[in-house]
Design an enzyme around this catalytic site. Sequence first.
Site, PDB file in Angstrom:
ATOM      1  N   LYS A  22       0.838  -1.209   0.000  1.00 17.16           N
ATOM      2  CA  LYS A  22       0.000   0.000   0.000  1.00 17.16           C
ATOM      3  C   LYS A  22       0.866   1.249   0.000  1.00 17.16           C
ATOM      4  CE  LYS A  22      -1.613   1.443   4.208  1.00 17.16           C
ATOM      5  NZ  LYS A  22      -1.240   2.817   4.530  1.00 17.16           N
ATOM      6  N   ASN A  23       1.875   1.251   0.890  1.00 18.21           N
ATOM      7  CA  ASN A  23       2.651   2.484   1.052  1.00 18.21           C
ATOM      8  C   ASN A  23       3.654   2.732  -0.074  1.00 18.21           C
ATOM      9  OD1 ASN A  23       1.169   3.107   3.263  1.00 18.21           O
ATOM     10  ND2 ASN A  23       2.705   2.459   4.771  1.00 18.21           N
ATOM     11  N   CYS A 116      -4.641   8.748   9.336  1.00 18.22           N
ATOM     12  CA  CYS A 116      -4.876   7.890  10.503  1.00 18.22           C
ATOM     13  C   CYS A 116      -4.840   8.682  11.799  1.00 18.22           C
ATOM     14  CB  CYS A 116      -3.721   6.900  10.625  1.00 18.22           C
ATOM     15  SG  CYS A 116      -3.998   5.314   9.960  1.00 18.22           S
ATOM     16  N   ARG A 121      -0.134  14.780  13.598  1.00 17.38           N
ATOM     17  CA  ARG A 121       0.431  14.549  12.268  1.00 17.38           C
ATOM     18  C   ARG A 121       0.735  15.909  11.637  1.00 17.38           C
ATOM     19  NH1 ARG A 121      -1.185   9.300  10.310  1.00 17.38           N
ATOM     20  NH2 ARG A 121       0.656   9.395   9.004  1.00 17.38           N
ATOM     21  N   ASP A 305       4.293   0.019  12.330  1.00 15.72           N
ATOM     22  CA  ASP A 305       3.033  -0.548  11.830  1.00 15.72           C
ATOM     23  C   ASP A 305       2.827  -1.991  12.298  1.00 15.72           C
ATOM     24  OD1 ASP A 305       2.592   1.826  10.500  1.00 15.72           O
ATOM     25  OD2 ASP A 305       3.547   1.142   8.658  1.00 15.72           O
ATOM     26  N   ARG A 398      -8.666  -0.487   4.819  1.00 15.93           N
ATOM     27  CA  ARG A 398      -7.780   0.569   4.300  1.00 15.93           C
ATOM     28  C   ARG A 398      -6.413   0.016   3.925  1.00 15.93           C
ATOM     29  NH1 ARG A 398      -7.119   5.058   8.444  1.00 15.93           N
ATOM     30  NH2 ARG A 398      -5.535   5.579   6.927  1.00 15.93           N
TER      31      ARG A 398
HETATM   32  N1  EPU Z   1       6.309  14.382  11.499  1.00 14.50           N
HETATM   33  C1  EPU Z   1       6.398  15.697  11.893  1.00 14.50           C
HETATM   34  N2  EPU Z   1       6.260  16.664  10.934  1.00 14.50           N
HETATM   35  C2  EPU Z   1       6.039  16.375   9.619  1.00 14.50           C
HETATM   36  C3  EPU Z   1       5.977  15.022   9.220  1.00 14.50           C
HETATM   37  C4  EPU Z   1       6.106  14.034  10.195  1.00 14.50           C
HETATM   38  O1  EPU Z   1       6.572  15.998  13.071  1.00 14.50           O
HETATM   39  O2  EPU Z   1       5.937  17.326   8.817  1.00 14.50           O
HETATM   40  C5  EPU Z   1       6.453  13.327  12.513  1.00 14.50           C
HETATM   41  C6  EPU Z   1       5.176  12.486  12.687  1.00 14.50           C
HETATM   42  O3  EPU Z   1       4.233  13.142  13.513  1.00 14.50           O
HETATM   43  C7  EPU Z   1       5.710  11.220  13.297  1.00 14.50           C
HETATM   44  C8  EPU Z   1       7.117  11.102  12.644  1.00 14.50           C
HETATM   45  O4  EPU Z   1       7.409  12.380  12.090  1.00 14.50           O
HETATM   46  O5  EPU Z   1       5.875  11.377  14.684  1.00 14.50           O
HETATM   47  C9  EPU Z   1       7.224  10.077  11.560  1.00 14.50           C
HETATM   48  O6  EPU Z   1       6.136  10.205  10.673  1.00 14.50           O
HETATM   49  P1  EPU Z   1       6.285   9.957   9.108  1.00 14.50           P
HETATM   50  O7  EPU Z   1       6.149  11.274   8.413  1.00 14.50           O
HETATM   51  O8  EPU Z   1       7.490   9.150   8.830  1.00 14.50           O
HETATM   52  O9  EPU Z   1       4.986   9.113   8.816  1.00 14.50           O
HETATM   53  P2  EPU Z   1       4.200   9.128   7.477  1.00 14.50           P
HETATM   54  O10 EPU Z   1       5.116   9.329   6.341  1.00 14.50           O
HETATM   55  O11 EPU Z   1       3.018  10.025   7.592  1.00 14.50           O
HETATM   56  C10 EPU Z   1       4.427   6.608   6.854  1.00 14.50           C
HETATM   57  C11 EPU Z   1       3.473   5.485   6.587  1.00 14.50           C
HETATM   58  C12 EPU Z   1       2.853   5.052   7.893  1.00 14.50           C
HETATM   59  C13 EPU Z   1       3.971   4.588   8.836  1.00 14.50           C
HETATM   60  C14 EPU Z   1       4.973   5.740   9.028  1.00 14.50           C
HETATM   61  C15 EPU Z   1       6.171   5.346   9.844  1.00 14.50           C
HETATM   62  C16 EPU Z   1       2.700   6.009   4.380  1.00 14.50           C
HETATM   63  C17 EPU Z   1       1.584   6.439   3.514  1.00 14.50           C
HETATM   64  N3  EPU Z   1       2.446   5.960   5.682  1.00 14.50           N
HETATM   65  O12 EPU Z   1       3.645   7.640   7.439  1.00 14.50           O
HETATM   66  O13 EPU Z   1       2.006   3.956   7.600  1.00 14.50           O
HETATM   67  O14 EPU Z   1       3.431   4.255  10.080  1.00 14.50           O
HETATM   68  O15 EPU Z   1       5.454   6.178   7.734  1.00 14.50           O
HETATM   69  O16 EPU Z   1       6.853   4.308   9.244  1.00 14.50           O
HETATM   70  O17 EPU Z   1       3.782   5.697   3.883  1.00 14.50           O
HETATM   71  C18 EPU Z   1       0.142   2.555   7.882  1.00 14.50           C
HETATM   72  O18 EPU Z   1       0.428   2.020   6.794  1.00 14.50           O
HETATM   73  O19 EPU Z   1      -0.707   2.071   8.662  1.00 14.50           O
HETATM   74  C19 EPU Z   1       0.815   3.779   8.279  1.00 14.50           C
HETATM   75  C20 EPU Z   1       0.336   4.591   9.219  1.00 14.50           C
END
Ligand code: EPU
Length: 417
Positions: A22-23, A116, A121, A305, A398
């Site tokens: 998915k990701n 989520c 976020r 995850d 999802r």
């Molecule tokens: N963060 C910030 N500021 C930002 C962006 C992120 O503070 O501008 C923080 C977040 O709040 C969090 C940390 O950085 O504490 C890491 O978040 P990250 O941005 O890496 O998460 P993401 O890219 O939104 C992806 C996956 C998630 C997975 C996380 C961690 C996708 C679409 N989603 O999320 O997947 O948990 O990386 O590996 O790639 C899932 O599939 O269930 C899922 C939630």
Amino acid sequence: MAQFKIQGQIPLSGKISVSGAKNAALKAIAASLLSPQPLKITNFPFVHDVRSMLAVLETIGARITRGDHEVTIDTSNVASGNLLDAAARKIRTTTLLIGPLLHRFGEVQMGFPGGCVIGRRPIDIFINGYRALGVQVDEDDGERFIFKGKVTGGEFFFPQVSVTATESLLLAACVGVGRTILKNVAMEPEIPALAEYLSAHNAKISGAGTASIIIEGVPEITAGEYKIIPDRVEAGSFLIMAAAARAELIVENCQPEHLESLLATFDQIGVPYTRRQTSVAVHKNDRTFASANIKTHEYPGFITDLQAPMTVFLTQCQGQSLVHETIFEGRLFYIDLLNRMGANILLCDPHRALVQGPSRLRGKIIDSPDIRAGMAMVIAGLIARGETIIGNIEQIDRGYEALDERLRRIGAEITRV
Ligand code: EPU
């Protein structure tokens, strides 16, 4: 609202095949906007999050042809970078569209993205990253964001490792002018997969999969075919399920090298398994499993995850395990549900929980809090005594395609009602 009805303690065995990630699919969809030529994506998982992302592309004019585990996206008709539509506001991966749309239209408007409910976020890293790459970003009360201009290259150090922000800036910097250096970036396998696709279509990228990525902007990225890598979270979820249920199960079509942190934890606990090139088999056994402390971490550390599914398994292990969630602060609240099912888990603070095992779980009526905690509830239901009814399974859909059908094929008594 649909529910899963699960009869617990039914023996599971056989083979289960892993879907495309998915990701990774979400990022491939964003890459389709880099070129007006059609992009064919294969090994495509039709899960809800991915369908929502396709719907966002349709709102801006993309034409999508859906096939059997493949889609072709034609973005030649996309006419603006307006992402203010309700569909675009609902999902966080709208942030991946900023770079490609800036390249085409020089302006992108978007609302604060949803996603989520697993903790705060924020999108500060995206905003500061785009500014570092030469883009003007205006905010309207933190609700509407306008990105203007084109990426001219630059250097950006990620104050916190972020998967989607790494991918968003990679997609933005690969086309256009200038050299971009991104430091302290995420190394999750979906990132080198994206870079590999882009590099095969004209991009000049080095270092993807390490902590620094260097990108030389090129005038154009071509399109072609993108094969999605296997979903490591789905593979890990099935392996944990097999271990917790003491099943004899082969998890096929996966990349075990993406699951090293989980397999190392299995070694510690004493789960018997055989690792092959594209599969892992968990073996049926009646050993006493040892407890283990897990601490979630960016790749290659323990995958956040898989934290909830793993916690369910730890309730079946002997002794005390510490679960330390370091990435998100809202990802332990499913623990109340597990305790209602008979687990003995102390939530110490938003990041840490102490699991005392082993516990005999009992079937209950519960709701799925989010994708991964939902999968954890399915595993709990499969190993619990009696019947478990899980509501809000749209959350599970999802991230896991036709989960009930696939689990029935390995013997589970699970129905969608
Ligand atoms: N963060 C910030 N500021 C930002 C962006 C992120 O503070 O501008 C923080 C977040 O709040 C969090 C940390 O950085 O504490 C890491 O978040 P990250 O941005 O890496 O998460 P993401 O890219 O939104 C992806 C996956 C998630 C997975 C996380 C961690 C996708 C679409 N989603 O999320 O997947 O948990 O990386 O590996 O790639 C899932 O599939 O269930 C899922 C939630």
